[in-house]
Design a protein around this motif. Structure first.
Motif, PDB file in Angstrom:
ATOM      1  N   THR A  69       0.846  -1.189   0.000  1.00 31.15           N
ATOM      2  CA  THR A  69       0.000   0.000   0.000  1.00 31.15           C
ATOM      3  C   THR A  69       0.879   1.236   0.000  1.00 31.15           C
ATOM      4  O   THR A  69       1.638   1.466   0.945  1.00 31.15           O
ATOM      5  CB  THR A  69      -0.936   0.017   1.230  1.00 31.15           C
ATOM      6  OG1 THR A  69      -1.727  -1.182   1.216  1.00 31.15           O
ATOM      7  CG2 THR A  69      -1.855   1.230   1.199  1.00 31.15           C
ATOM      8  N   THR A 139      -8.735   4.535  -4.350  1.00 33.81           N
ATOM      9  CA  THR A 139      -8.777   4.669  -2.891  1.00 33.81           C
ATOM     10  C   THR A 139      -9.623   3.606  -2.201  1.00 33.81           C
ATOM     11  O   THR A 139      -9.632   3.523  -0.982  1.00 33.81           O
ATOM     12  CB  THR A 139      -9.292   6.068  -2.501  1.00 33.81           C
ATOM     13  OG1 THR A 139     -10.564   6.285  -3.105  1.00 33.81           O
ATOM     14  CG2 THR A 139      -8.324   7.143  -2.967  1.00 33.81           C
ATOM     15  N   LYS A 192      -3.314   4.642  -0.366  1.00 36.16           N
ATOM     16  CA  LYS A 192      -3.964   5.218   0.816  1.00 36.16           C
ATOM     17  C   LYS A 192      -3.623   6.699   0.844  1.00 36.16           C
ATOM     18  O   LYS A 192      -2.460   7.074   0.700  1.00 36.16           O
ATOM     19  CB  LYS A 192      -3.477   4.545   2.089  1.00 36.16           C
ATOM     20  CG  LYS A 192      -4.125   5.087   3.337  1.00 36.16           C
ATOM     21  CD  LYS A 192      -3.613   4.361   4.568  1.00 36.16           C
ATOM     22  CE  LYS A 192      -4.268   4.917   5.816  1.00 36.16           C
ATOM     23  NZ  LYS A 192      -3.779   4.255   7.022  1.00 36.16           N
TER      24      LYS A 192
END
Length: 194
Positions: A69, A139, A192
Motif C-alpha cells: 500500500t 482509494t 492510501k
C-alpha cells in the motif's frame, strides 16, 4: 545494475526453463529467504527511495502473497479538469457512464463513443464517469493499472519505482498458456491517502 533514488536495482536475469518455463529472476531475489526478510528488504528500499508504503502478507496457503500500500497525498490526485485535458477513450465494446440528467447509468457502444465530438455532452459524461470510477477504485483498494492515470507525474514516478523494487525481489517462470504459475511473490497494490 541501476541506482535510482539511492536504491540499487540489479538487472533481472533470464531463467532457462527449456522453452516452456522460461522466465526471469530479479537481481535482489537472493537477498531474502523468509517473508520477514522480504518485508524488511522492501521497507528498507522504499525508505531509501523516499516512498511511504506498507507491506502486508495475505493468507494464501504456502504462497508468498503481499499487498503493498503506497501512501499518497490528496493533492497528488489530478483534478477532474487536469484529467480531462489528456483524456482519450480506451475501451472496446460497451461503455457504461453515469448520466446526471436521467440519474441512471447509460451505455454506448465504443464506435459511437469514438465518433462523438469532444464537446458533445455525452463525451463529457463518459469522461466524468471514468474519472470518478478511477478515483474511487484507487482509494477503495480495487485498483487497476489504468487507475494511476488520475495520479500526477510525481506520484506515478514513485509508483513505477515501487513496482521495480518489488519486481527486483521476485521471479516469474509462469506460463499462462498452460495454466502454470511459478512466481516467488504474488503481488497486489493499493493506495492510501495519508
Amino acid at each position: 545494475m541501476a541506482t535510482i533514488n539511492s536504491v540499487v536495482i540489479p538487472e533481472a536475469t533470464f531463467v532457462d526453463g527449456g522453452g516452456l518455463y522460461d522466465g526471469w529472476k530479479g537481481g535482489n531475489r537472493s537477498k531474502w529467504h523468509s517473508e520477514k526478510e522480504l518485508k524488511a528488504c522492501l521497507l528498507e528500499d522504499f525508505k531509501k527511495a523516499g516512498i511511504k508504503a506498507s507491506v502486508r502478507f495475505n493468507r494464501a496457503g504456502w504462497l508468498t502473497s503481499i499487498t503493498v500500500t503506497m501512501k499518497i497525498r490528496a493533492d497528488e490526485i489530478l483534478s477532474y479538469d487536469e484529467f480531462k485535458k489528456n483524456y482519450h477513450l480506451k475501451t472496446y465494446g460497451w461503455i457504461d457512464y453515469y448520466d446526471p440528467d436521467t440519474g441512471r447509468w447509460e451505455h454506448i457502444y465504443n464506435d459511437c463513443a469514438y465518433a462523438l465530438d469532444k464537446n458533445d455532452p455525452t463525451h463529457e459524461k463518459i469522461c466524468r464517469s471514468d474519472y470518478d470510477l478511477r478515483v474511487k477504485s484507487l482509494t477503495d483498494r480495487t485498483y487497476h493499472r489504468s487507475d494511476v492515470d488520475v495520479l500526477n507525474k510525481e506520484a506515478n514516478a514513485r509508483f513505477d519505482l515501487l513496482l521495480k523494487i518489488v519486481e527486483s525481489y521476485n521471479k516469474d517462470c509462469s506460463n499462462g498458456m498452460i495454466d502454470y504459475f511459478d512466481r516467488d511473490i504474488y503481488d497486489s497494490y493499493a493506495f492510501k491517502i495519508a
